[in-house]
Design a protein around this motif. Sequence first.
Motif, PDB file in Angstrom:
ATOM      1  N   ILE A 164      40.580 -42.891 -24.548  1.00 18.76           N
ATOM      2  CA  ILE A 164      41.100 -41.548 -24.801  1.00 18.76           C
ATOM      3  C   ILE A 164      41.857 -41.504 -26.121  1.00 18.76           C
ATOM      4  N   LEU A 165      42.530 -42.609 -26.471  1.00 16.48           N
ATOM      5  CA  LEU A 165      43.295 -42.657 -27.719  1.00 16.48           C
ATOM      6  C   LEU A 165      42.376 -42.458 -28.931  1.00 16.48           C
ATOM      7  N   GLY A 166      41.164 -42.972 -28.815  1.00 18.21           N
ATOM      8  CA  GLY A 166      40.210 -42.827 -29.923  1.00 18.21           C
ATOM      9  C   GLY A 166      39.133 -41.818 -29.608  1.00 18.21           C
ATOM     10  N   TYR A 167      39.455 -40.859 -28.757  1.00 16.57           N
ATOM     11  CA  TYR A 167      38.464 -39.877 -28.283  1.00 16.57           C
ATOM     12  C   TYR A 167      37.715 -39.192 -29.431  1.00 16.57           C
ATOM     13  N   SER A 168      38.454 -38.570 -30.352  1.00 20.40           N
ATOM     14  CA  SER A 168      37.793 -37.813 -31.419  1.00 20.40           C
ATOM     15  C   SER A 168      36.991 -38.731 -32.333  1.00 20.40           C
ATOM     16  N   PHE A 169      37.547 -39.913 -32.644  1.00 17.46           N
ATOM     17  CA  PHE A 169      36.841 -40.862 -33.509  1.00 17.46           C
ATOM     18  C   PHE A 169      35.534 -41.315 -32.867  1.00 17.46           C
ATOM     19  N   LEU A 170      35.582 -41.666 -31.582  1.00 18.18           N
ATOM     20  CA  LEU A 170      34.392 -42.146 -30.886  1.00 18.18           C
ATOM     21  C   LEU A 170      33.347 -41.042 -30.753  1.00 18.18           C
ATOM     22  N   CYS A 171      33.805 -39.842 -30.384  1.00 21.67           N
ATOM     23  CA  CYS A 171      32.864 -38.727 -30.218  1.00 21.67           C
ATOM     24  C   CYS A 171      32.176 -38.381 -31.531  1.00 21.67           C
ATOM     25  N   GLU A 172      32.969 -38.252 -32.595  1.00 23.16           N
ATOM     26  CA  GLU A 172      32.402 -37.858 -33.883  1.00 23.16           C
ATOM     27  C   GLU A 172      31.478 -38.940 -34.446  1.00 23.16           C
ATOM     28  N   THR A 173      31.827 -40.204 -34.194  1.00 28.80           N
ATOM     29  CA  THR A 173      31.003 -41.303 -34.703  1.00 28.80           C
ATOM     30  C   THR A 173      29.658 -41.374 -33.994  1.00 28.80           C
ATOM     31  N   PHE A 174      29.685 -41.221 -32.664  1.00 31.86           N
ATOM     32  CA  PHE A 174      28.457 -41.396 -31.885  1.00 31.86           C
ATOM     33  C   PHE A 174      27.778 -40.079 -31.509  1.00 31.86           C
ATOM     34  N   ASN A 175      28.375 -38.957 -31.900  1.00 33.06           N
ATOM     35  CA  ASN A 175      27.761 -37.666 -31.580  1.00 33.06           C
ATOM     36  C   ASN A 175      27.593 -36.816 -32.835  1.00 33.06           C
ATOM     37  N   VAL A 209      31.216 -32.934 -41.482  1.00 36.05           N
ATOM     38  CA  VAL A 209      30.245 -33.460 -42.440  1.00 36.05           C
ATOM     39  C   VAL A 209      30.993 -33.853 -43.714  1.00 36.05           C
ATOM     40  N   LYS A 210      30.305 -34.566 -44.593  1.00 37.59           N
ATOM     41  CA  LYS A 210      30.877 -34.839 -45.911  1.00 37.59           C
ATOM     42  C   LYS A 210      30.841 -33.544 -46.720  1.00 37.59           C
ATOM     43  N   VAL A 211      31.687 -33.443 -47.717  1.00 39.78           N
ATOM     44  CA  VAL A 211      31.746 -32.237 -48.538  1.00 39.78           C
ATOM     45  C   VAL A 211      30.412 -31.947 -49.204  1.00 39.78           C
ATOM     46  N   ASP A 212      29.641 -32.993 -49.511  1.00 44.01           N
ATOM     47  CA  ASP A 212      28.338 -32.786 -50.148  1.00 44.01           C
ATOM     48  C   ASP A 212      27.231 -32.512 -49.130  1.00 44.01           C
ATOM     49  N   GLY A 213      27.608 -32.378 -47.846  1.00 45.51           N
ATOM     50  CA  GLY A 213      26.641 -32.046 -46.818  1.00 45.51           C
ATOM     51  C   GLY A 213      26.020 -33.240 -46.114  1.00 45.51           C
ATOM     52  N   ILE A 217      31.322 -44.303 -40.909  1.00 43.68           N
ATOM     53  CA  ILE A 217      32.296 -44.648 -39.865  1.00 43.68           C
ATOM     54  C   ILE A 217      33.703 -44.699 -40.455  1.00 43.68           C
ATOM     55  N   SER A 218      33.817 -45.218 -41.678  1.00 44.37           N
ATOM     56  CA  SER A 218      35.139 -45.301 -42.314  1.00 44.37           C
ATOM     57  C   SER A 218      35.716 -43.907 -42.573  1.00 44.37           C
ATOM     58  N   SER A 219      34.860 -42.932 -42.861  1.00 47.17           N
ATOM     59  CA  SER A 219      35.326 -41.558 -43.069  1.00 47.17           C
ATOM     60  C   SER A 219      35.870 -40.975 -41.771  1.00 47.17           C
ATOM     61  N   TYR A 220      35.121 -41.176 -40.675  1.00 47.99           N
ATOM     62  CA  TYR A 220      35.585 -40.708 -39.369  1.00 47.99           C
ATOM     63  C   TYR A 220      36.903 -41.388 -38.993  1.00 47.99           C
ATOM     64  N   LEU A 221      36.979 -42.681 -39.265  1.00 46.39           N
ATOM     65  CA  LEU A 221      38.172 -43.450 -38.915  1.00 46.39           C
ATOM     66  C   LEU A 221      39.386 -42.965 -39.697  1.00 46.39           C
ATOM     67  N   LEU A 222      39.200 -42.695 -40.991  1.00 45.75           N
ATOM     68  CA  LEU A 222      40.311 -42.268 -41.838  1.00 45.75           C
ATOM     69  C   LEU A 222      40.857 -40.902 -41.416  1.00 45.75           C
ATOM     70  N   ARG A 223      39.971 -39.963 -41.132  1.00 44.63           N
ATOM     71  CA  ARG A 223      40.443 -38.631 -40.711  1.00 44.63           C
ATOM     72  C   ARG A 223      41.093 -38.698 -39.331  1.00 44.63           C
ATOM     73  N   TRP A 224      40.628 -39.636 -38.473  1.00 42.67           N
ATOM     74  CA  TRP A 224      41.243 -39.813 -37.152  1.00 42.67           C
ATOM     75  C   TRP A 224      42.648 -40.403 -37.281  1.00 42.67           C
ATOM     76  N   ILE A 225      42.801 -41.407 -38.130  1.00 41.32           N
ATOM     77  CA  ILE A 225      44.112 -42.039 -38.331  1.00 41.32           C
ATOM     78  C   ILE A 225      45.119 -41.039 -38.893  1.00 41.32           C
ATOM     79  N   LEU A 226      44.670 -40.203 -39.836  1.00 39.90           N
ATOM     80  CA  LEU A 226      45.572 -39.260 -40.487  1.00 39.90           C
ATOM     81  C   LEU A 226      45.836 -38.008 -39.658  1.00 39.90           C
ATOM     82  N   PHE A 227      45.210 -37.897 -38.489  1.00 36.98           N
ATOM     83  CA  PHE A 227      45.472 -36.741 -37.627  1.00 36.98           C
ATOM     84  C   PHE A 227      46.945 -36.692 -37.234  1.00 36.98           C
ATOM     85  N   ILE A 228      47.546 -37.872 -37.022  1.00 34.52           N
ATOM     86  CA  ILE A 228      48.959 -37.913 -36.647  1.00 34.52           C
ATOM     87  C   ILE A 228      49.847 -37.369 -37.762  1.00 34.52           C
TER      88      ILE A 228
END
Length: 241
Positions: free
Chosen positions: A68-79, A94-98, A103-114
């Motif tokens: 649950i702690l990594g819910y958004s990261f896991l969902c966005e990575t695998f879905n 998505v990336k800005v260029d479409g 995985i590192s992009s998903y991870l970074l936005r998940w970490i910075l959610f706090i």
Amino acid sequence: MAESTIITGQFVRISQTPASIGERFLALIIDYFLIIIYVCATAALLMELHLLSEFQAIFFLCIIYLPILGYSFLCETFNHGQSLGKKLMNIRVVKVDGSTPTISSYLLRWILFIVDGPLTSGLGIFVVLLTKNSQRLGDLAAGTMVIKEKNYRKIHVSLDEFDYLTQNYHPVYPQSADLSLEQVNVITRTLESGEKNRAQRITSLAKKVQSLLSVTPRDENLEKFLQTVLRDYQYYALEEI
């Protein structure tokens, strides 16, 4: 929110519209609601079973609740950039260029959610309101954005659209091949702009392009100069296909 259009180096036009803050907030509420239901249901189930020792129960709870702690990261990575809430709201990361985020992009936005939320009392909301593509701090750092799924289109551009690039076409400014996709996108948007200060923007951009490419326009019409630069860029891009 205005739709943005990008043409990639593979000549795929990507049209995408940033999701509104309301859509993103509703998706977040849906995600939290589903998480609460999951937690309550599993807790109730464990209490009913009475088959586990206290240690086993704690261990089992950790196994169940840690994801649950990594819910958004896991969902966005695998879905493909969607949590359950985002999927129900028809929005996607998505990336800005479409392109698809790494995985590192998903991870970074998940970490910075706090930082966007709990740590700064919702600073991310103001950043979303102030940025062009409705990006929070995590999106800006990861180079991502949240878009409306129904407005996201990838259209392969027919080479026939470049009717001015005939076999007899000769590039005027060979240096145009060194432009990046981002720079080409800026030129395209400026030429297609209908704003009142369009002429001023074209003049300013033409000077920057001249300096960047170290070229001197062969025509006093700066708009025509930028159009020629775009054609030359497309000519060299097509040669690579």
